[in-house]
Design a protein around this motif. Structure first.
Motif, PDB file in Angstrom:
ATOM      1  N   GLN A 196      57.503  38.068  43.428  1.00 40.69           N
ATOM      2  CA  GLN A 196      56.572  38.647  42.457  1.00 40.69           C
ATOM      3  C   GLN A 196      55.329  37.777  42.262  1.00 40.69           C
ATOM      4  O   GLN A 196      54.583  37.956  41.295  1.00 40.69           O
ATOM      5  N   ASP A 225      51.894  39.690  41.893  1.00 41.74           N
ATOM      6  CA  ASP A 225      51.823  40.459  40.649  1.00 41.74           C
ATOM      7  C   ASP A 225      51.695  39.535  39.445  1.00 41.74           C
ATOM      8  O   ASP A 225      50.995  39.856  38.472  1.00 41.74           O
ATOM      9  N   THR A 285      42.863  43.004  42.388  1.00 47.49           N
ATOM     10  CA  THR A 285      44.305  43.191  42.578  1.00 47.49           C
ATOM     11  C   THR A 285      44.677  43.340  44.056  1.00 47.49           C
ATOM     12  O   THR A 285      45.868  43.402  44.378  1.00 47.49           O
TER      13      THR A 285
END
Length: 223
Positions: free
Chosen positions: A70, A73, A218
């Motif tokens: 992760q 993110d 992102t």
């Protein structure tokens, strides 16, 4: 976990009494507090503060190493928090009563002003020493908020700035006694409560447009 209080027109967000690392739950809690400040009406400003030895020790590396899948993110969420604070349509003041390191130091730079304890505690960007390079967004944030020579020294040498040194370098706006840090930050914020609103948000968004764009990337946040 962070708690939000209000002293007349000044919101005070206490980040906690531990190392105040950026655990995902902590990040979400700070984001929720910013939501409340942003949706409030009328004159207002925001002070962030903490209790104990640390203002913030930065990323939660233990959590990150345990959730390596992760990583991207997580960085996106942290950088979005920086961006929100940088462009928040109220004046923000960080009350640095203790150590302010790494992402915690970057979080402080996303505020409009900083007040730091003069006699103890350090402000430091140790990334070069811990072998974690700055992301493009983080680099842009530091370089947008510090003078070039100061940014260079802080980022390249991981110099530890005490309060008086940080004030001389322009990292913080005031260096005061330990028991005056939060009081001075609230007093400074109180002088700026009438600035809150859409115009201030637009000024910040345009002033820091390039840094905000990188912080909000992102697709390739890690570079």
């Amino acid at each position: 976990m962070p708690t939000l209080d209000r002293q007349e027109n000044v919101f005070v967000l206490d980040l906690g009494d531990g190392e105040n690392r950026f655990h995902p739950d902590w990040v979400a809690s700070v984001g929720a507090a910013l939501d409340e400040v942003e949706k409030a009406e009328g004159p207002r400003a925001l002070v962030t503060a903490a209790t104990g030895k640390f203002y913030s020790n930065g990323l939660d590396l233990d959590w990150l190493f345990a959730h390596a899948d992760q990583h991207q993110d997580y960085v996106v969420s942290v950088q979005e928090l920086f961006a929100r604070l940088l462009a928040l349509p109220v004046i923000t003041v960080a009350a640095l009563q203790g150590h302010t390191f790494a992402a915690g130091a970057m979080f402080s730079l996303a505020h409009d002003f900083r007040v730091m304890r003069a006699d103890r505690g350090f402000w430091c960007l140790p990334e070069v020493d811990i072998n974690i390079p700055f992301t493009p967004g983080m680099s842009a944030l530091v370089q947008a908020r510090l003078a070039p020579q100061t940014a260079h020294r802080a980022m390249v040498t991981a110099h530890r700035y005490g309060g008086s040194d940080a004030e001389a370098a322009g990292i913080v706006d005031q260096a005061v006694a330990e028991d005056a840090v939060r009081t001075a930050a609230v007093a400074l914020a109180q002088t700026q409560v009438d600035k809150a609103g859409d115009t201030l948000g637009t000024v910040k968004a345009r002033m820091y447009g390039p840094a905000l764009a990188l912080l909000r990337d992102t697709t390739a946040p890690l570079g």
